[in-house]
Design a protein around this motif. Structure first.
Motif, PDB file in Angstrom:
ATOM      1  N   VAL A 205     -27.727  99.471  -3.481  1.00 54.03           N
ATOM      2  CA  VAL A 205     -29.188  99.438  -3.343  1.00 54.03           C
ATOM      3  C   VAL A 205     -29.585  99.447  -1.877  1.00 54.03           C
ATOM      4  O   VAL A 205     -30.496 100.167  -1.476  1.00 54.03           O
ATOM      5  N   GLY A 206     -28.911  98.650  -1.061  1.00 54.41           N
ATOM      6  CA  GLY A 206     -29.235  98.602   0.358  1.00 54.41           C
ATOM      7  C   GLY A 206     -28.838  97.271   0.961  1.00 54.41           C
ATOM      8  O   GLY A 206     -28.094  96.502   0.366  1.00 54.41           O
TER       9      GLY A 206
ATOM     10  N   LEU B  39     -25.764  96.868  -7.599  1.00 58.91           N
ATOM     11  CA  LEU B  39     -26.169  96.662  -8.988  1.00 58.91           C
ATOM     12  C   LEU B  39     -25.274  97.469  -9.901  1.00 58.91           C
ATOM     13  O   LEU B  39     -24.970  98.632  -9.618  1.00 58.91           O
ATOM     14  N   GLY B  40     -24.863  96.855 -10.977  1.00 58.18           N
ATOM     15  CA  GLY B  40     -24.022  97.554 -11.933  1.00 58.18           C
ATOM     16  C   GLY B  40     -23.329  96.587 -12.850  1.00 58.18           C
ATOM     17  O   GLY B  40     -23.702  95.419 -12.980  1.00 58.18           O
TER      18      GLY B  40
ATOM     19  N   GLY C 222     -25.447  92.269  -9.028  1.00 59.45           N
ATOM     20  CA  GLY C 222     -26.263  91.930 -10.184  1.00 59.45           C
ATOM     21  C   GLY C 222     -26.366  93.093 -11.144  1.00 59.45           C
ATOM     22  O   GLY C 222     -25.879  94.199 -10.873  1.00 59.45           O
ATOM     23  N   LEU C 223     -27.004  92.826 -12.253  1.00 61.62           N
ATOM     24  CA  LEU C 223     -27.225  93.858 -13.259  1.00 61.62           C
ATOM     25  C   LEU C 223     -28.338  94.786 -12.802  1.00 61.62           C
ATOM     26  O   LEU C 223     -29.215  94.390 -12.024  1.00 61.62           O
ATOM     27  N   PRO C 224     -28.343  96.033 -13.279  1.00 61.22           N
ATOM     28  CA  PRO C 224     -29.414  96.968 -12.911  1.00 61.22           C
ATOM     29  C   PRO C 224     -30.802  96.353 -13.160  1.00 61.22           C
ATOM     30  O   PRO C 224     -31.020  95.678 -14.156  1.00 61.22           O
ATOM     31  N   GLY C 225     -31.688  96.557 -12.194  1.00 55.02           N
ATOM     32  CA  GLY C 225     -33.045  96.034 -12.285  1.00 55.02           C
ATOM     33  C   GLY C 225     -33.240  94.710 -11.583  1.00 55.02           C
ATOM     34  O   GLY C 225     -34.370  94.254 -11.407  1.00 55.02           O
ATOM     35  N   MET C 226     -32.166  94.066 -11.157  1.00 53.09           N
ATOM     36  CA  MET C 226     -32.284  92.778 -10.472  1.00 53.09           C
ATOM     37  C   MET C 226     -32.643  92.988  -9.006  1.00 53.09           C
ATOM     38  O   MET C 226     -32.453  94.064  -8.461  1.00 53.09           O
TER      39      MET C 226
END
Length: 128
Positions: free
Chosen positions: A115-116, A106-107, A82-86
């Motif tokens: 992220v994990g 994310l990116g 997903g996009l950053p912040g999702m």
């Protein structure tokens, strides 16, 4: 940060194109994550970045599978991108997939952050 090079991005583009063609020919268009080819491509880039980070081979097969990688313990891993912040989102229709772990990348395009991960049982259960 994981940065994909041009060749890695071209491999992801090629595999997505072939998977899409095969899914359409088989009448299994619902196997695609989105009707938007750009979203599907970002998902492929996220998978490629995950594999690069964890020193795991990117899945070059063109058949539909419910997971993206198998780790050294035999866990089946589904990478969500997903996009950053999702946040990690597992579509409702994927709750019964044969997956042990969900990982989040994310990116966009060539730049990705890991992220994990979480066990499937921790997010898909009677409470969720």
């Amino acid at each position: 940060m994981i940065i994909l090079n041009d060749r890695e991005m071209k491999v992801a583009q090629f595999v997505l194109k072939r998977r899409t063609e095969i899914s359409v020919q088989a009448g299994a268009v619902d196997n695609m994550v989105s009707d938007d080819p750009a979203k599907n491509l970002q998902g492929m880039y996220g998978e490629m970045a995950y594999g690069k980070l964890h020193n795991m081979y990117f899945d070059m097969s063109c058949s539909f599978q419910q997971y993206d990688f198998i780790d050294f313990l035999g866990n089946k891993i589904d990478v969500k991108s997903g996009l950053p912040g999702m946040n990690l989102v597992v579509p409702e229709n994927q709750g019964d997939h044969d997956v042990d772990i969900y990982a989040l990348m994310l990116g966009q395009d060539d730049k990705w952050e890991y992220v994990g991960w979480t066990h499937k049982a921790d997010i898909i259960n009677d409470d969720h």
